[in-house]
Design a protein around this motif. Structure first.
Motif, PDB file in Angstrom:
ATOM      1  N   ARG A 116     -18.299  -5.707  32.481  1.00 35.33           N
ATOM      2  CA  ARG A 116     -17.706  -6.526  31.424  1.00 35.33           C
ATOM      3  C   ARG A 116     -17.535  -7.945  31.930  1.00 35.33           C
ATOM      4  NH1 ARG A 116     -14.819  -5.906  26.765  1.00 35.33           N
ATOM      5  NH2 ARG A 116     -13.137  -7.379  26.408  1.00 35.33           N
ATOM      6  N   ALA A 117     -17.818  -8.897  31.046  1.00 38.40           N
ATOM      7  CA  ALA A 117     -17.630 -10.309  31.365  1.00 38.40           C
ATOM      8  C   ALA A 117     -17.042 -10.998  30.139  1.00 38.40           C
ATOM      9  CB  ALA A 117     -18.947 -10.963  31.750  1.00 38.40           C
ATOM     10  N   THR A 118     -16.082 -11.870  30.383  1.00 42.17           N
ATOM     11  CA  THR A 118     -15.513 -12.672  29.304  1.00 42.17           C
ATOM     12  C   THR A 118     -15.682 -14.143  29.658  1.00 42.17           C
ATOM     13  OG1 THR A 118     -13.336 -12.586  30.318  1.00 42.17           O
ATOM     14  CG2 THR A 118     -13.800 -10.931  28.652  1.00 42.17           C
ATOM     15  N   ALA A 119     -15.901 -14.937  28.634  1.00 41.06           N
ATOM     16  CA  ALA A 119     -16.051 -16.380  28.828  1.00 41.06           C
ATOM     17  C   ALA A 119     -15.364 -17.081  27.664  1.00 41.06           C
ATOM     18  CB  ALA A 119     -17.523 -16.765  28.896  1.00 41.06           C
ATOM     19  N   ALA A 120     -14.863 -18.261  27.942  1.00 44.27           N
ATOM     20  CA  ALA A 120     -14.200 -19.055  26.906  1.00 44.27           C
ATOM     21  C   ALA A 120     -14.495 -20.526  27.153  1.00 44.27           C
ATOM     22  CB  ALA A 120     -12.697 -18.819  26.916  1.00 44.27           C
ATOM     23  N   GLY A 121     -14.516 -21.269  26.081  1.00 45.09           N
ATOM     24  CA  GLY A 121     -14.720 -22.707  26.172  1.00 45.09           C
ATOM     25  C   GLY A 121     -14.065 -23.391  24.991  1.00 45.09           C
ATOM     26  N   CYS A 122     -13.585 -24.603  25.213  1.00 43.57           N
ATOM     27  CA  CYS A 122     -12.969 -25.382  24.138  1.00 43.57           C
ATOM     28  C   CYS A 122     -13.867 -26.563  23.816  1.00 43.57           C
ATOM     29  CB  CYS A 122     -11.580 -25.857  24.547  1.00 43.57           C
ATOM     30  SG  CYS A 122     -10.409 -24.500  24.684  1.00 43.57           S
ATOM     31  N   PHE A 123     -13.949 -26.873  22.541  1.00 45.17           N
ATOM     32  CA  PHE A 123     -14.856 -27.910  22.064  1.00 45.17           C
ATOM     33  C   PHE A 123     -14.153 -28.753  21.008  1.00 45.17           C
ATOM     34  CE2 PHE A 123     -17.264 -24.267  23.427  1.00 45.17           C
ATOM     35  CZ  PHE A 123     -18.279 -24.808  24.181  1.00 45.17           C
ATOM     36  N   ALA A 124     -14.644 -29.972  20.842  1.00 43.94           N
ATOM     37  CA  ALA A 124     -14.143 -30.858  19.795  1.00 43.94           C
ATOM     38  C   ALA A 124     -15.337 -31.372  19.000  1.00 43.94           C
ATOM     39  CB  ALA A 124     -13.374 -32.026  20.391  1.00 43.94           C
ATOM     40  N   GLN A 125     -15.161 -31.452  17.688  1.00 46.59           N
ATOM     41  CA  GLN A 125     -16.208 -31.964  16.804  1.00 46.59           C
ATOM     42  C   GLN A 125     -15.576 -32.879  15.780  1.00 46.59           C
ATOM     43  OE1 GLN A 125     -19.698 -31.444  16.762  1.00 46.59           O
ATOM     44  NE2 GLN A 125     -19.477 -33.152  15.359  1.00 46.59           N
ATOM     45  N   VAL A 126     -16.136 -34.062  15.646  1.00 46.48           N
ATOM     46  CA  VAL A 126     -15.682 -35.017  14.625  1.00 46.48           C
ATOM     47  C   VAL A 126     -16.627 -34.909  13.441  1.00 46.48           C
ATOM     48  CG1 VAL A 126     -15.286 -37.442  14.080  1.00 46.48           C
ATOM     49  CG2 VAL A 126     -14.698 -36.569  16.336  1.00 46.48           C
ATOM     50  N   VAL A 127     -16.055 -34.739  12.245  1.00 46.45           N
ATOM     51  CA  VAL A 127     -16.825 -34.633  11.011  1.00 46.45           C
ATOM     52  C   VAL A 127     -16.463 -35.831  10.141  1.00 46.45           C
ATOM     53  CG1 VAL A 127     -17.328 -33.217   8.997  1.00 46.45           C
ATOM     54  CG2 VAL A 127     -16.766 -32.118  11.173  1.00 46.45           C
ATOM     55  N   ASN A 128     -17.466 -36.672   9.871  1.00 42.80           N
ATOM     56  CA  ASN A 128     -17.259 -37.864   9.056  1.00 42.80           C
ATOM     57  C   ASN A 128     -18.416 -37.954   8.069  1.00 42.80           C
ATOM     58  OD1 ASN A 128     -16.724 -40.339   7.934  1.00 42.80           O
ATOM     59  ND2 ASN A 128     -16.564 -41.423   9.884  1.00 42.80           N
ATOM     60  N   PRO A 129     -18.132 -37.916   6.767  1.00 46.73           N
ATOM     61  CA  PRO A 129     -19.221 -37.962   5.783  1.00 46.73           C
ATOM     62  C   PRO A 129     -19.942 -39.305   5.737  1.00 46.73           C
ATOM     63  CG  PRO A 129     -17.095 -37.997   4.682  1.00 46.73           C
ATOM     64  CD  PRO A 129     -16.837 -37.793   6.149  1.00 46.73           C
TER      65      PRO A 129
END
Length: 143
Positions: A116-129
């Motif tokens: 078993r392996a677990t992985a996690a990551g945090c990300f940011a996304q800017v949404v501008n029309p």
């Protein structure tokens, strides 16, 4: 009388050779099996990390599919994907900035049993029309 032994001497030599071969095989297995198990585990962890990145990219695509959506809609869009947890949603002059965490758990059968392996990551996304899509940004995850 026979010199050099007879059947019993040959049998002893064969038994000695077989015992030596078994000892070498046992030592080789004792050294090789943990190395192979560790290698298999690292490979599974790399696959889990690649899946974290792939899920983040799918989340980015889903967010950018409706750039004019409101904050709540964008939160729901990101949260609907499997393994994605929205941490913050902030509206600003640059657009709506979502910070989300992606968690993946992988399980695989191997010669050594279940791994078993677990992985996690945090990300940011800017949404501008009104502007070109911003790049997906990888962030350190909060504790």
């Amino acid at each position: 009388m026979r010199y050099g032994g007879g059947h019993s001497a040959r049998l002893r030599r064969r038994l000695l050779a077989a015992t030596a071969l078994l000892a070498i095989a046992a030592v080789g297995a004792a050294v090789a099996l943990p190395l192979l198990r560790d290698r298999s585990q690292r490979r599974l962890e790399r696959r889990a990390d690649r899946e974290v990145t792939a899920t983040a990219l799918r989340t980015r695509a889903a967010l950018l599919a409706t750039p004019s959506a409101r904050e709540g809609t964008l939160r729901d869009t990101a949260g609907a994907l499997d393994g994605v947890e929205v941490l913050t949603v902030e509206a600003g002059a640059a657009g709506v900035r979502l910070v989300f965490r992606v968690r993946v758990a992988k399980t695989a059968a191997s010669v050594f049993g279940w791994q078993r392996a677990t992985a996690a990551g945090c990300f940011a996304q800017v949404v501008n029309p009104a502007a070109a899509p911003a790049a997906l940004e990888r962030l350190p995850c909060p504790s």
